[in-house]
Design an enzyme around this catalytic site. Structure first.
Site, PDB file in Angstrom:
ATOM      1  N   HIS A  34       5.869 -41.670 -22.840  1.00  0.00           N
ATOM      2  CA  HIS A  34       6.091 -40.083 -22.475  1.00  0.00           C
ATOM      3  C   HIS A  34       5.083 -39.920 -21.467  1.00  0.00           C
ATOM      4  O   HIS A  34       3.799 -39.496 -22.142  1.00  0.00           O
ATOM      5  CB  HIS A  34       6.380 -39.648 -23.825  1.00  0.00           C
ATOM      6  CG  HIS A  34       7.178 -38.017 -23.681  1.00  0.00           C
ATOM      7  ND1 HIS A  34       8.376 -38.318 -23.256  1.00  0.00           N
ATOM      8  CD2 HIS A  34       6.861 -36.694 -23.569  1.00  0.00           C
ATOM      9  CE1 HIS A  34       8.999 -36.990 -23.021  1.00  0.00           C
ATOM     10  NE2 HIS A  34       7.892 -36.028 -23.357  1.00  0.00           N
ATOM     11  N   LYS A 179      14.783 -32.169 -18.296  1.00  0.00           N
ATOM     12  CA  LYS A 179      13.503 -31.760 -17.765  1.00  0.00           C
ATOM     13  C   LYS A 179      12.720 -32.914 -17.305  1.00  0.00           C
ATOM     14  O   LYS A 179      12.747 -34.104 -17.943  1.00  0.00           O
ATOM     15  CB  LYS A 179      12.733 -30.969 -18.966  1.00  0.00           C
ATOM     16  CG  LYS A 179      11.271 -30.760 -18.516  1.00  0.00           C
ATOM     17  CD  LYS A 179      10.560 -30.355 -19.780  1.00  0.00           C
ATOM     18  CE  LYS A 179      10.645 -29.056 -19.979  1.00  0.00           C
ATOM     19  NZ  LYS A 179       9.672 -28.679 -21.254  1.00  0.00           N
ATOM     20  N   LYS A 181       8.941 -34.423 -16.230  1.00  0.00           N
ATOM     21  CA  LYS A 181       7.616 -34.156 -16.382  1.00  0.00           C
ATOM     22  C   LYS A 181       6.983 -34.595 -14.895  1.00  0.00           C
ATOM     23  O   LYS A 181       7.074 -35.611 -14.461  1.00  0.00           O
ATOM     24  CB  LYS A 181       6.882 -34.872 -17.297  1.00  0.00           C
ATOM     25  CG  LYS A 181       7.332 -34.423 -18.818  1.00  0.00           C
ATOM     26  CD  LYS A 181       6.877 -33.108 -19.113  1.00  0.00           C
ATOM     27  CE  LYS A 181       7.011 -32.865 -20.641  1.00  0.00           C
ATOM     28  NZ  LYS A 181       6.521 -31.669 -20.759  1.00  0.00           N
ATOM     29  N   ASP A 210       8.692 -29.806 -15.326  1.00  0.00           N
ATOM     30  CA  ASP A 210       7.401 -29.067 -16.078  1.00  0.00           C
ATOM     31  C   ASP A 210       6.315 -29.728 -15.413  1.00  0.00           C
ATOM     32  O   ASP A 210       6.038 -30.861 -15.376  1.00  0.00           O
ATOM     33  CB  ASP A 210       7.517 -29.474 -17.818  1.00  0.00           C
ATOM     34  CG  ASP A 210       6.382 -28.868 -18.257  1.00  0.00           C
ATOM     35  OD1 ASP A 210       5.620 -28.150 -17.842  1.00  0.00           O
ATOM     36  OD2 ASP A 210       6.215 -29.313 -19.389  1.00  0.00           O
ATOM     37  N   GLU A 236       8.554 -24.822 -15.353  1.00  0.00           N
ATOM     38  CA  GLU A 236       7.575 -24.533 -16.376  1.00  0.00           C
ATOM     39  C   GLU A 236       6.256 -24.737 -15.911  1.00  0.00           C
ATOM     40  O   GLU A 236       5.920 -25.711 -15.359  1.00  0.00           O
ATOM     41  CB  GLU A 236       8.024 -25.465 -17.510  1.00  0.00           C
ATOM     42  CG  GLU A 236       7.236 -25.240 -18.767  1.00  0.00           C
ATOM     43  CD  GLU A 236       7.827 -25.987 -19.903  1.00  0.00           C
ATOM     44  OE1 GLU A 236       7.183 -25.712 -20.941  1.00  0.00           O
ATOM     45  OE2 GLU A 236       8.835 -26.807 -19.838  1.00  0.00           O
ATOM     46  N   ASP A 263       4.466 -21.328 -20.471  1.00  0.00           N
ATOM     47  CA  ASP A 263       4.409 -22.223 -21.311  1.00  0.00           C
ATOM     48  C   ASP A 263       3.012 -21.827 -22.031  1.00  0.00           C
ATOM     49  O   ASP A 263       2.653 -21.080 -22.911  1.00  0.00           O
ATOM     50  CB  ASP A 263       4.712 -23.654 -21.244  1.00  0.00           C
ATOM     51  CG  ASP A 263       4.672 -24.465 -22.586  1.00  0.00           C
ATOM     52  OD1 ASP A 263       4.428 -23.838 -23.635  1.00  0.00           O
ATOM     53  OD2 ASP A 263       4.744 -25.485 -22.270  1.00  0.00           O
ATOM     54  N   LYS A 287       7.130 -21.980 -28.667  1.00  0.00           N
ATOM     55  CA  LYS A 287       6.734 -23.088 -29.564  1.00  0.00           C
ATOM     56  C   LYS A 287       6.039 -22.508 -30.708  1.00  0.00           C
ATOM     57  O   LYS A 287       5.160 -21.844 -30.697  1.00  0.00           O
ATOM     58  CB  LYS A 287       5.800 -24.036 -28.865  1.00  0.00           C
ATOM     59  CG  LYS A 287       6.620 -24.515 -27.625  1.00  0.00           C
ATOM     60  CD  LYS A 287       5.453 -25.583 -26.909  1.00  0.00           C
ATOM     61  CE  LYS A 287       6.415 -26.125 -25.624  1.00  0.00           C
ATOM     62  NZ  LYS A 287       5.233 -26.876 -24.804  1.00  0.00           N
ATOM     63  N   GLU A 341      14.781 -27.558 -26.307  1.00  0.00           N
ATOM     64  CA  GLU A 341      14.423 -29.051 -26.178  1.00  0.00           C
ATOM     65  C   GLU A 341      13.971 -29.665 -27.445  1.00  0.00           C
ATOM     66  O   GLU A 341      12.842 -30.282 -27.340  1.00  0.00           O
ATOM     67  CB  GLU A 341      13.528 -29.170 -25.131  1.00  0.00           C
ATOM     68  CG  GLU A 341      12.301 -28.501 -25.219  1.00  0.00           C
ATOM     69  CD  GLU A 341      11.144 -28.765 -23.914  1.00  0.00           C
ATOM     70  OE1 GLU A 341      11.675 -28.883 -23.037  1.00  0.00           O
ATOM     71  OE2 GLU A 341       9.884 -28.566 -24.315  1.00  0.00           O
TER      72      GLU A 341
END
Length: 407
Positions: A34, A179, A181, A210, A236, A263, A287, A341
């Site tokens: 990831h 989304k 990255k 993001d 983001e 964020d 979050k 998410e």
């Protein structure tokens, strides 16, 4: 006249005192790498907190970081240390149902450390809700949403693999919000990567990027319009956490078809107030770990609602414990939301609960069982425990931390 203890503290009479706390680090591999702008992970290492009440009820909490301390100042090891040596002793013997008081007691012995505090508060809320045999959302204002559209992050870094993954998610009706990255490569390369995926999906899904603070203000102003042309609708944290001026400038210049989401810049209610005052973003990514728990997440969301700022249910790639806790509080929030998410459990090679939260027609369905609505499997905790060769846990007894080892 003498006042009985139960008259002063009714919940103490019902057995809602915190009896014992145990915390541990798990190491769970991910199903694939990831990638972020700042690195890549192939495992997740959440801190799991188990909290017992004096009536025997037990609750779970979780604090997950991304890539150890790569995302913020806390690491799994520092979280574990803060809980074992400061936070757990501070709340030992206290009334678990007085959530704000628990937060105050933790703040008194430990500055910052939002992730660690979140895990303890989460476990207390879960335990109290289980003791009362009600879903946690009943203790958090009541449910407004039965389900939330669930996004999925495409983060392999390979356009072909990401397209294949997205097609598979669409086919099984799991996700149609994606989304991406970006930020690790040259901006033009990132735009090309996003554009390839957008062309392949051809309007069948909505797209967020993001950037994980990777760009400066000039880079964001230069390349965000190209990403809008590619079909991106939500951006983001394009700039550094501290660069609120650039965030506000970008927000002011975007067309109505695109939104800027903060964020890392929005952690506390005070951050939220400042961003709202400066009109620095359109959306807050919520979050529970970065806000310091479910109660403070509601406080940040209240600022968003008052300021006509939308919210997005973010994740720190938690297991089903933290994801279910997040779903419980997100279900109670008013205002405009931009999906969630909470896909962390799907990214891990195995779950640690009996039955994960359900996905139905692209939406995450809120569990209605007691507490957070999921049942932890102890054997799976043991399987992934970092100390499984000789489990060392700190049990808090009468305010003192003592280590015990089980073989």
């Amino acid at each position: 006249m003498t006042t009985s203890p139960s008259a002063v503290n009714p919940s103490a009479a019902t057995g809602l005192r915190i009896e014992r706390i145990q915390a541990r680090i798990l190491d769970i591999p991910t199903i694939r790498p990831h990638k972020f702008s700042f690195g890549s992970i192939s495992r997740q290492s959440p801190v799991i907190v188990q909290l017992w009440l004096s009536d025997g009820a037990c609750g779970f909490g979780e604090a997950a970081t991304i890539g150890g301390p790569s995302w913020n100042e806390e690491s799994p090891e520092s979280i574990l240390h803060a809980i074992n040596h400061y936070l757990a002793p501070a709340v030992q013997g206290k009334d678990a149902a007085r959530f704000e008081q628990l937060i105050k007691q933790m703040d008194a012995v430990c500055k910052g450390n939002r992730f660690a505090k979140s895990a303890v508060e989460m476990a207390a809320i879960d335990a109290v809700a289980r003791s009362l045999n009600v879903p946690a959302y009943q203790l958090l204002g009541g449910k407004l949403h039965n389900s939330l559209p669930l996004a999925w992050t495409l983060a392999s870094g390979d356009s072909a693999k990401d397209i294949e993954e997205a097609e598979r998610m669409l086919e099984v009706r799991r996700h149609r919000i994606f989304k991406l990255k970006i930020g690790a490569r040259a901006p033009a390369d990132d735009v090309a990567h996003v554009s390839r995926i957008a062309r392949a999906l051809d309007g069948r899904a909505s797209m967020t990027v993001d950037i994980n603070q990777a760009w400066d203000g000039n880079t964001a102003r230069r390349y965000v319009p190209d990403l809008i042309d590619a079909g991106v609708t939500l951006f983001e944290q394009p700039v550094a956490q501290w660069n609120e001026e650039a965030l506000a400038a970008l927000t002011a210049t975007l067309p109505h078809t695109a939104l800027v989401m903060a964020d890392e810049t929005v952690c506390s209610p005070q951050d939220a107030m400042r961003l709202a005052k400066n009109k620095a973003c359109h959306v807050f990514s919520l979050k529970i770990a970065k806000h310091g728990g479910l109660i403070r997440t509601r406080a940040v969301a209240a600022v968003a609602n008052a300021a006509d700022i939308g919210w997005y249910g973010g994740t720190m790639l938690e297991t089903s414990i933290g994801s279910a806790a997040s779903a419980q509080v997100f279900s109670t929030l008013p205002g405009t939301h931009h999906n969630c998410e909470l896909f962390g459990p799907q990214l891990l090679v195995d779950d640690i609960v009996e039955t994960p939260m359900q996905l139905r027609d692209f939406e995450l369905v809120l569990p209605d069982g007691p507490g957070f609505g999921v049942t932890v499997v102890p054997e799976r905790l043991e399987r992934f425990d970092r100390a499984r060769e000789g489990l060392t846990a700190v049990h808090v007894d009468m305010g003192r931390a003592t280590a015990t080892t089980s073989n």
